[in-house]
Design a protein around this motif. Structure first.
Motif, short mmCIF file in Angstrom:
data_model
loop_
_atom_site.label_atom_id
_atom_site.label_comp_id
_atom_site.label_asym_id
_atom_site.label_seq_id
_atom_site.Cartn_x
_atom_site.Cartn_y
_atom_site.Cartn_z
N LEU A 254 10.16 -51.29 -22.01
CA LEU A 254 10.75 -51.40 -20.67
C LEU A 254 9.67 -51.32 -19.60
O LEU A 254 9.68 -52.09 -18.63
N ARG A 255 8.73 -50.41 -19.76
CA ARG A 255 7.63 -50.32 -18.78
C ARG A 255 6.79 -51.59 -18.80
O ARG A 255 6.39 -52.10 -17.75
N GLY A 256 6.49 -52.08 -20.01
CA GLY A 256 5.68 -53.29 -20.12
C GLY A 256 6.36 -54.52 -19.54
O GLY A 256 5.68 -55.45 -19.10
N CYS A 257 7.68 -54.53 -19.54
CA CYS A 257 8.42 -55.68 -19.01
C CYS A 257 8.65 -55.58 -17.50
O CYS A 257 9.19 -56.52 -16.91
N GLY A 258 8.26 -54.46 -16.90
CA GLY A 258 8.32 -54.37 -15.44
C GLY A 258 9.33 -53.42 -14.87
O GLY A 258 9.46 -53.33 -13.64
N PHE A 259 10.07 -52.68 -15.69
CA PHE A 259 11.02 -51.71 -15.16
C PHE A 259 10.27 -50.45 -14.71
O PHE A 259 9.27 -50.04 -15.30
N ASP A 260 10.76 -49.84 -13.63
CA ASP A 260 10.10 -48.67 -13.04
C ASP A 260 11.03 -47.46 -13.09
O ASP A 260 12.24 -47.57 -13.32
N ARG A 261 10.44 -46.29 -12.85
CA ARG A 261 11.18 -45.03 -12.70
C ARG A 261 12.15 -44.78 -13.86
O ARG A 261 13.35 -44.57 -13.66
N LEU A 262 11.63 -44.84 -15.06
CA LEU A 262 12.45 -44.62 -16.25
C LEU A 262 12.92 -43.17 -16.31
O LEU A 262 12.13 -42.24 -16.11
N ARG A 263 14.21 -43.01 -16.57
CA ARG A 263 14.80 -41.68 -16.76
C ARG A 263 15.38 -41.64 -18.16
O ARG A 263 16.46 -42.17 -18.42
N PRO A 264 14.66 -41.02 -19.11
CA PRO A 264 15.14 -41.00 -20.49
C PRO A 264 16.23 -39.95 -20.69
O PRO A 264 16.26 -38.92 -20.02
N ASN A 265 17.14 -40.26 -21.62
CA ASN A 265 18.18 -39.32 -22.05
C ASN A 265 18.93 -38.73 -20.86
O ASN A 265 19.09 -37.51 -20.72
N GLU A 266 19.41 -39.62 -20.00
CA GLU A 266 20.15 -39.19 -18.81
C GLU A 266 21.57 -38.81 -19.22
O GLU A 266 22.33 -39.61 -19.76
N ARG A 267 21.94 -37.57 -18.94
CA ARG A 267 23.25 -37.06 -19.29
C ARG A 267 24.24 -37.35 -18.16
O ARG A 267 23.99 -36.98 -17.01
N ASP B 10 27.62 -36.25 -17.29
CA ASP B 10 28.62 -35.25 -17.67
C ASP B 10 30.03 -35.72 -17.40
O ASP B 10 30.96 -35.39 -18.16
N ASP B 11 30.24 -36.48 -16.32
CA ASP B 11 31.59 -36.91 -16.01
C ASP B 11 32.13 -37.91 -17.02
O ASP B 11 33.35 -38.09 -17.13
N LEU B 12 31.22 -38.57 -17.78
CA LEU B 12 31.65 -39.53 -18.80
C LEU B 12 31.53 -38.95 -20.21
O LEU B 12 32.00 -39.57 -21.17
N GLY B 13 30.88 -37.81 -20.33
CA GLY B 13 30.74 -37.19 -21.63
C GLY B 13 29.79 -37.90 -22.57
O GLY B 13 29.97 -37.84 -23.79
N LEU B 14 28.76 -38.56 -22.03
CA LEU B 14 27.79 -39.24 -22.89
C LEU B 14 26.41 -39.20 -22.27
O LEU B 14 26.25 -38.92 -21.08
N THR B 15 25.41 -39.52 -23.10
CA THR B 15 24.02 -39.58 -22.68
C THR B 15 23.51 -41.00 -22.80
O THR B 15 23.72 -41.66 -23.82
N VAL B 16 22.86 -41.50 -21.74
CA VAL B 16 22.28 -42.84 -21.74
C VAL B 16 20.82 -42.73 -22.13
O VAL B 16 20.08 -41.90 -21.59
N ASN B 17 20.39 -43.56 -23.07
CA ASN B 17 19.01 -43.46 -23.56
C ASN B 17 17.99 -43.65 -22.45
O ASN B 17 17.00 -42.93 -22.37
N TYR B 18 18.20 -44.66 -21.60
CA TYR B 18 17.31 -44.88 -20.46
C TYR B 18 18.10 -45.42 -19.28
O TYR B 18 19.01 -46.24 -19.44
#
Length: 280
Positions: free
Chosen positions: A26-39, A41-49
């Motif tokens: 993702l960084r190599g393809c140009g995406f910025d400000r990566l937030r890994p394992n974003e929880r 809570d209101d949806l009850g799931l964790t997003v990988n990035y």
């Protein structure tokens, strides 16, 4: 029990490896400000990035798979349905830029591919993270020139207005309006057109008038002299190999290899140039 524990441990390690590699891609393809394992809570799931494109818009990435299994990624049925379940939850919550990043997409026509296609409205795109095509798609999304996914799981005719499609066996040939996808080709401020109204064509035969074959060395040398003469005057020329035919009174239609040497010019070709071409 020990075997099950070992399997779970290795599966976890492979999953973490795929997760780390996805972040590098993702960084190599140009995406910025990566937030890994974003929880969420209101949806009850964790997003990988979650990451930002060049317009500072958030993109969500669900990572699946491993690099050591023959049935990794979204080829695995259990992984497929878990992934689609998360995608549906995010879709219902209003997330419209979710990309499924996986080590392996199911083959076209398989049950997994049909399931992905059927659920394609719930996510933006699905890409194989290590393939050239997958990285090219991610780079385009990171650069943010388009608001629609590239055709793939969804046909272009469902994504863009004015698209024509024609079935060719099992594949589709599509034409997408450039204005819709905003071509990545560099824009030109103006287009200069130079008119070349004068054309000269020279056919270089491979046989003499008596039907004998011309020596290849002699023929190549003549072709090179003609090419240089036309290029020096017109600024360039085109060489096109082909098959010529002629009618022999006894043998009927005969075939021979020919070379077409063609040039366009702004001024008429001078007579001395034509004599030199003929003399070659």
């Amino acid at each position: 029990m020990a075997h099950d524990d070992d399997f779970q441990r290795r599966a976890g390690e492979e999953g973490r490896q795929a997760h780390a590699i996805a972040g590098q891609i993702l960084r190599g393809c140009g995406f910025d400000r990566l937030r890994p394992n974003e929880r969420l809570d209101d949806l009850g799931l964790t997003v990988n990035y979650i990451a930002e494109d060049k317009k500072s818009r958030d993109w969500y990435f669900d990572v699946s798979g491993a690099f050591t299994s023959s049935r990794a990624g979204l080829i695995r049925t259990d992984t497929m349905w878990k992934t689609l379940g998360r995608a549906n939850v995010l879709h219902q919550a209003g997330v419209d830029r979710l990309v499924l990043m996986t080590t392996n997409l199911p083959k076209r026509g398989s049950g997994g591919h049909k399931a992905l296609s059927a659920a394609a409205e719930t996510f933006f795109d699905a890409v194989e993270m290590l393939t050239a095509e997958g990285k090219a798609r991610l780079r385009l999304y990171a650069d943010a020139p388009v608001d629609h996914p590239l055709p793939g799981l969804r046909r272009a005719s469902r994504l863009y207005d004015g698209v024509t499609s024609r079935e060719l066996g099992t594949e589709f040939e599509v034409t997408v309006p450039v204005a819709e996808v905003q071509s990545m080709l560099p824009a030109r401020a103006s287009l200069d057109v130079t008119v070349m109204p004068f054309r000269l064509k020279v056919f270089l035969p491979s046989k003499a008038a008596d039907g004998s074959t011309l020596p290849k060395r002699r023929r190549d040398a003549s072709g090179e002299r003609i090419r240089r003469l036309l290029a020096d005057f017109a600024g360039g020329s085109t060489l096109i190999p082909g098959i010529g035919t002629w009618v022999d009174p006894v043998g009927g239609e005969m075939f021979e290899n020919v070379m077409l040497i063609e040039a366009y010019a702004q001024q008429p070709f001078p007579e001395n140039l034509l004599r030199s071409v003929v003399g070659s």
